[in-house]
Write a protein that holds these residues in place. Structure first.
Motif, short mmCIF file in Angstrom:
data_model
loop_
_atom_site.label_atom_id
_atom_site.label_comp_id
_atom_site.label_asym_id
_atom_site.label_seq_id
_atom_site.Cartn_x
_atom_site.Cartn_y
_atom_site.Cartn_z
N PHE A 1 0.83 -1.20 0.00
CA PHE A 1 0.00 0.00 0.00
C PHE A 1 0.87 1.25 0.00
O PHE A 1 0.62 2.20 -0.75
CB PHE A 1 -0.92 -0.02 1.22
CG PHE A 1 -1.68 1.26 1.43
CD1 PHE A 1 -2.54 1.75 0.46
CD2 PHE A 1 -1.52 1.99 2.60
CE1 PHE A 1 -3.24 2.95 0.65
CE2 PHE A 1 -2.22 3.17 2.81
CZ PHE A 1 -3.08 3.65 1.82
N GLY A 2 1.90 1.27 0.83
CA GLY A 2 2.81 2.41 0.87
C GLY A 2 3.52 2.61 -0.46
O GLY A 2 3.64 3.74 -0.95
N ALA A 3 3.98 1.50 -1.05
CA ALA A 3 4.68 1.60 -2.34
C ALA A 3 3.75 2.11 -3.43
O ALA A 3 4.18 2.85 -4.33
CB ALA A 3 5.24 0.23 -2.72
N SER A 4 2.46 1.75 -3.36
CA SER A 4 1.52 2.21 -4.37
C SER A 4 1.38 3.72 -4.35
O SER A 4 1.12 4.35 -5.38
CB SER A 4 0.15 1.55 -4.16
OG SER A 4 -0.54 2.12 -3.06
N MET A 5 1.55 4.31 -3.18
CA MET A 5 1.46 5.77 -3.07
C MET A 5 2.65 6.44 -3.76
O MET A 5 2.51 7.53 -4.32
CB MET A 5 1.39 6.19 -1.61
CG MET A 5 0.18 5.64 -0.88
SD MET A 5 -0.02 6.36 0.76
CE MET A 5 -0.46 8.04 0.34
N LEU A 6 3.80 5.79 -3.73
CA LEU A 6 4.96 6.34 -4.43
C LEU A 6 4.72 6.33 -5.93
O LEU A 6 5.03 7.30 -6.63
CB LEU A 6 6.21 5.53 -4.08
CG LEU A 6 6.56 5.39 -2.59
CD1 LEU A 6 7.87 4.64 -2.42
CD2 LEU A 6 6.65 6.76 -1.93
N PHE A 7 4.14 5.23 -6.43
CA PHE A 7 3.80 5.15 -7.85
C PHE A 7 2.74 6.19 -8.21
O PHE A 7 2.77 6.80 -9.28
CB PHE A 7 3.32 3.75 -8.20
CG PHE A 7 4.43 2.78 -8.44
CD1 PHE A 7 5.01 2.65 -9.70
CD2 PHE A 7 4.92 1.98 -7.41
CE1 PHE A 7 6.05 1.76 -9.92
CE2 PHE A 7 5.95 1.09 -7.62
CZ PHE A 7 6.52 0.97 -8.88
N ALA A 8 1.76 6.38 -7.30
CA ALA A 8 0.70 7.35 -7.54
C ALA A 8 1.25 8.77 -7.62
O ALA A 8 0.68 9.64 -8.28
CB ALA A 8 -0.36 7.27 -6.44
N ALA A 9 2.35 9.01 -6.93
CA ALA A 9 2.99 10.33 -6.98
C ALA A 9 3.72 10.54 -8.30
O ALA A 9 3.66 11.62 -8.90
CB ALA A 9 3.97 10.48 -5.82
#
Length: 219
Positions: A99-107
């Motif tokens: 979930f945390g890594a997905s936020m990096l991709f979303a950025a």
């Protein structure tokens, strides 16, 4: 002595990591809601938080995604160090890490503008046939991250049930069910005002759950 010493050695860095994870949710939503209140044209009944990454002030939400994602990953690492071996001790933290890594991709891959936001966007916005590559990747990252978080709620619910913590188990399952229902609703393409507000509410609920679980472990 051979068991206690290694656990004491890990305790301080683990607590710092858990503290990072615990502040991720409040920081994310404080930053997001302030922007939602002050940015021209943004409407909670029409726009998801991801759209705040667009426009001249979009860098604020991009930074918010990056910082919050790193903090969630840190919290996941802290959980992996502090949870006693047993059900969910491996996959619970891993799912939160995803979930945390997905936020990096979303950025990195920003959501497409649309539905009148930013204000210089045409009223029609972007439709299914005009999604950019970045927009598609953003949606994919968000879907993977949200589904990972939903599964995490049930993984931890199973762990809490096994430990006899019925209240935490119910809380976790209820969060997962509510979040899944709202995510399914917004993914259906019929994102009216009620569906959008429900999604905002359950995303906040899910972030609160993340904070609560990490804070519980930190104690």
């Amino acid at each position: 002595m051979t068991i206690t010493a290694p656990r004491t050695h890990v305790a301080l860095p683990a607590r710092a990591l858990l503290a990072c994870g615990a502040v991720s949710g409040p920081l994310y939503f404080l930053t997001t809601l302030v922007q939602a209140a002050v940015r021209d044209g943004f409407d909670l009944t029409k726009h998801p938080a991801s759209m705040l990454s667009n426009g001249d002030a979009g860098w604020i939400q991009v930074t918010n995604f990056l910082v919050s994602g790193v903090l969630v990953i840190a919290g996941a690492v802290g959980l992996s160090r502090t949870l006693e071996p047993g059900r969910g001790s491996t996959w619970g933290p891993r799912l939160l890490g995803v979930f945390g890594a997905s936020m990096l991709f979303a950025a990195v891959f920003k959501a497409d503008p649309g539905n009148g936001f930013p204000i210089d966007t045409s009223p029609a916005g972007t439709g299914p046939g005009t999604l950019s590559t970045a927009g598609v990747l953003h949606m994919a990252a968000g879907s993977i991250g949200f589904l990972s978080l939903i599964v995490a709620t049930f993984v931890f619910a199973s762990r809490f049930s096994r430990e006899g913590n019925r209240g935490w188990a119910v809380y976790s399952r209820a969060t997962g069910i509510a979040f899944f229902a709202s995510f399914a609703g917004i993914s259906s393409g019929n994102a009216n005002a009620a569906v959008m507000l429900a999604f905002w509410a359950t995303v906040m609920l899910a972030w609160g759950w993340v904070t609560a679980v990490i804070f519980r472990s930190a104690r």
